[in-house]
Design a protein around this motif. Structure first.
Motif, PDB file in Angstrom:
ATOM      1  N   ILE A  83       0.831  -1.210   0.000  1.00  0.00           N
ATOM      2  CA  ILE A  83       0.000   0.000   0.000  1.00  0.00           C
ATOM      3  C   ILE A  83       0.863   1.256   0.000  1.00  0.00           C
ATOM      4  O   ILE A  83       1.768   1.411   0.818  1.00  0.00           O
ATOM      5  N   GLU A  84       0.574   2.100  -0.973  1.00  0.00           N
ATOM      6  CA  GLU A  84       1.313   3.365  -1.120  1.00  0.00           C
ATOM      7  C   GLU A  84       0.711   4.382  -0.168  1.00  0.00           C
ATOM      8  O   GLU A  84      -0.486   4.662  -0.239  1.00  0.00           O
ATOM      9  N   ILE A  85       1.568   4.941   0.657  1.00  0.00           N
ATOM     10  CA  ILE A  85       1.062   5.876   1.666  1.00  0.00           C
ATOM     11  C   ILE A  85       1.343   7.335   1.291  1.00  0.00           C
ATOM     12  O   ILE A  85       0.651   8.240   1.728  1.00  0.00           O
ATOM     13  N   GLY A  86       2.363   7.557   0.509  1.00  0.00           N
ATOM     14  CA  GLY A  86       2.803   8.934   0.259  1.00  0.00           C
ATOM     15  C   GLY A  86       4.044   9.211   1.083  1.00  0.00           C
ATOM     16  O   GLY A  86       4.411   8.411   1.962  1.00  0.00           O
ATOM     17  N   HIS A  87       4.689  10.328   0.834  1.00  0.00           N
ATOM     18  CA  HIS A  87       5.953  10.688   1.487  1.00  0.00           C
ATOM     19  C   HIS A  87       6.978   9.547   1.348  1.00  0.00           C
ATOM     20  O   HIS A  87       7.796   9.321   2.247  1.00  0.00           O
ATOM     21  N   GLY A  88       6.884   8.807   0.251  1.00  0.00           N
ATOM     22  CA  GLY A  88       7.865   7.753  -0.023  1.00  0.00           C
ATOM     23  C   GLY A  88       7.690   6.488   0.820  1.00  0.00           C
ATOM     24  O   GLY A  88       8.567   5.625   0.821  1.00  0.00           O
ATOM     25  N   VAL A  89       6.564   6.357   1.500  1.00  0.00           N
ATOM     26  CA  VAL A  89       6.375   5.187   2.376  1.00  0.00           C
ATOM     27  C   VAL A  89       5.384   4.205   1.740  1.00  0.00           C
ATOM     28  O   VAL A  89       4.376   4.610   1.166  1.00  0.00           O
ATOM     29  N   THR A  90       5.717   2.907   1.852  1.00  0.00           N
ATOM     30  CA  THR A  90       4.765   1.859   1.451  1.00  0.00           C
ATOM     31  C   THR A  90       4.637   0.879   2.628  1.00  0.00           C
ATOM     32  O   THR A  90       5.552   0.781   3.445  1.00  0.00           O
ATOM     33  N   ILE A  91       3.509   0.193   2.679  1.00  0.00           N
ATOM     34  CA  ILE A  91       3.324  -0.814   3.738  1.00  0.00           C
ATOM     35  C   ILE A  91       2.962  -2.144   3.081  1.00  0.00           C
ATOM     36  O   ILE A  91       2.051  -2.203   2.257  1.00  0.00           O
ATOM     37  N   GLY A  92       3.708  -3.189   3.458  1.00  0.00           N
ATOM     38  CA  GLY A  92       3.431  -4.514   2.905  1.00  0.00           C
ATOM     39  C   GLY A  92       4.598  -5.041   2.087  1.00  0.00           C
ATOM     40  O   GLY A  92       4.604  -6.201   1.697  1.00  0.00           O
ATOM     41  N   GLY A  93       5.576  -4.197   1.844  1.00  0.00           N
ATOM     42  CA  GLY A  93       6.764  -4.630   1.102  1.00  0.00           C
ATOM     43  C   GLY A  93       7.848  -5.121   2.068  1.00  0.00           C
ATOM     44  O   GLY A  93       7.567  -5.429   3.232  1.00  0.00           O
ATOM     45  N   GLU A  94       9.070  -5.131   1.564  1.00  0.00           N
ATOM     46  CA  GLU A  94      10.176  -5.658   2.373  1.00  0.00           C
ATOM     47  C   GLU A  94      10.444  -4.780   3.601  1.00  0.00           C
ATOM     48  O   GLU A  94      10.771  -5.262   4.679  1.00  0.00           O
ATOM     49  N   LYS A  95      10.278  -3.473   3.424  1.00  0.00           N
ATOM     50  CA  LYS A  95      10.581  -2.547   4.517  1.00  0.00           C
ATOM     51  C   LYS A  95       9.398  -2.456   5.488  1.00  0.00           C
ATOM     52  O   LYS A  95       8.256  -2.271   5.067  1.00  0.00           O
ATOM     53  N   LEU A  96       9.706  -2.581   6.755  1.00  0.00           N
ATOM     54  CA  LEU A  96       8.645  -2.521   7.768  1.00  0.00           C
ATOM     55  C   LEU A  96       8.233  -1.080   8.042  1.00  0.00           C
ATOM     56  O   LEU A  96       9.065  -0.172   8.013  1.00  0.00           O
ATOM     57  N   ALA A  97       6.968  -0.910   8.348  1.00  0.00           N
ATOM     58  CA  ALA A  97       6.465   0.422   8.717  1.00  0.00           C
ATOM     59  C   ALA A  97       6.587   0.576  10.231  1.00  0.00           C
ATOM     60  O   ALA A  97       6.291  -0.357  10.972  1.00  0.00           O
ATOM     61  N   VAL A  98       7.038   1.730  10.653  1.00  0.00           N
ATOM     62  CA  VAL A  98       7.079   2.002  12.098  1.00  0.00           C
ATOM     63  C   VAL A  98       6.250   3.257  12.354  1.00  0.00           C
ATOM     64  O   VAL A  98       6.628   4.369  12.004  1.00  0.00           O
ATOM     65  N   PHE A  99       5.071   3.041  12.936  1.00  0.00           N
ATOM     66  CA  PHE A  99       4.179   4.134  13.327  1.00  0.00           C
ATOM     67  C   PHE A  99       4.577   4.481  14.762  1.00  0.00           C
ATOM     68  O   PHE A  99       4.588   3.590  15.628  1.00  0.00           O
TER      69      PHE A  99
END
Ligand code: PEP
Ligand code: MN
Length: 338
Positions: A83-99
């Motif tokens: 999922i494309e979030i904007g500001h260069g962030v995606t969720i669900g790919g190799e890179k983990l999201a840190v909220f």
């Protein structure tokens, strides 16, 4: 059901199948793969002659979707959604999201300070509540519109997306104007009108698991959002009510692999609300990442005892920084990055 098109079916053939289905009241949902296109079709099967569709040019096969949730199901889409979030962030790919961020936006100065701290430690999405669901009507309910503006200012200054909760259908347009990710809190997971309303927006939705909801009910809630046209749903396991009362909730770690088997949607672990106690947050965050979560949500506050909400579960900045280092090691061990 799923209409599987032949490899390299022509665009006109795909369009003709969609047209046929929509003309008899079906909702269609094409998913374009590299070679293959499949069309998810949701509607009343009694209206359709399967053999007629099967004979249309470009159609290879028709298979039913057995699960009660259709668009959220892995039967329709095997590939994981990124999922494309904007500001260069995606969720669900190799890179983990840190909220990360405080439970509630308390003031401009405080939020900006916390935002800078969590960014420096490695968070890539800011969290904070402007509309707070509180058990007591006398507790701090959030800065509302003012809180949204503060979050947006911090997000823009730091080039980070912001995630914040909406509790009422009447506030959805306002929250969508400021937020990059709209959060549906645990208490509203089955507020079906609210789910439909956020489904009409195109902003990603962060759907927390209800306090006492099964995984199927949770995925049906995701389906409500998706059925309105918004596919950008991120699930969040934030603990469920059990008889155990030594923690605020019980973190259901197996919900991570179970949902990943059932749905293509990403899933984030929230150890803060799951445990309700800062002493257990790091261990549960590590478990979530090790289990395969696509990210974590952590509440951070520089003065937990002065926090307007959820102080007992908030990590102080230095603990958050230490946790980020540990999570980097775990992520690397399972082929992910932070
Ligand atoms: C929150 O994120 O601050 C919150 C209220 O979460 P939940 O809905 O999971 O309780
Ligand atoms: Mn909170």
């Amino acid at each position: 059901m799923i209409i599987i098109m032949l490899d390299n079916a022509a665009q006109s053939e795909i369009a003709a199948v969609e047209e046929k289905l929509t003309s008899i009241g079906f909702q269609t949902h094409p998913i374009y793969g590299e070679k293959k296109t499949v069309i998810g079709a949701i509607g009343d099967k009694r209206q359709i002659s399967m053999s007629e569709v099967l004979m249309m040019p470009g159609v290879e096969n028709i298979v039913p979707i057995m699960r009660p949730y259709k668009l959220a199901s892995k039967e329709l889409k095997q590939e994981k959604s990124v999922i494309e979030i904007g500001h260069g962030v995606t969720i669900g790919g190799e890179k983990l999201a840190v909220f990360a961020g405080p439970c509630a936006v308390e003031s401009r100065e405080h939020f900006l300070k916390m935002a800078r701290i969590v960014k420096a430690a490695g968070a890539n999405i800011l969290r904070g509540g402007a509309f707070k669901p509180r058990t007591s009507p006398y507790a701090f309910g959030g800065l509302e519109g003012e809180g949204l503006k503060i979050m947006r200012e911090a997000g823009d200054e730091l080039d980070m997306p912001i995630c914040t909760e909406v509790m009422d259908t009447r506030d959805v347009d306002l929250v969508a104007e400021y937020a990059d990710i709209i959060q549906i809190g645990a208490r509203n997971m089955q507020n079906f009108k609210l789910l439909r309303e956020v489904g009409r927006h195109n902003k990603p939705i962060f759907l927390k698991r209800g306090l006492a909801s099964t995984i199927d009910e949770w995925l049906m809630a995701a389906e409500y959002i998706m059925s309105e046209g918004n596919d950008n749903v991120i699930l969040c396991e934030r603990g469920i009510r059990t008889y155990e009362n030594s923690t605020r909730n019980t973190f259901d770690v197996s919900a991570i692999p179970v949902t990943q088997e059932l749905t293509h949607l990403p899933i984030v672990a929230d150890p803060s609300h799951a445990t309700g106690n800062y002493r257990y947050v790091a261990a549960v965050a590590r478990a979530g990442v090790a289990a395969g979560a696509d990210g974590v949500m952590i509440e951070v506050h520089d003065c937990p005892k002065c926090a307007a909400s959820d102080g007992p579960q908030s990590l102080k900045p230095e603990r958050f920084e230490a946790l980020m280092k540990e999570l980097r090691g775990i992520a690397a061990a399972i082929g992910r990055t932070i």
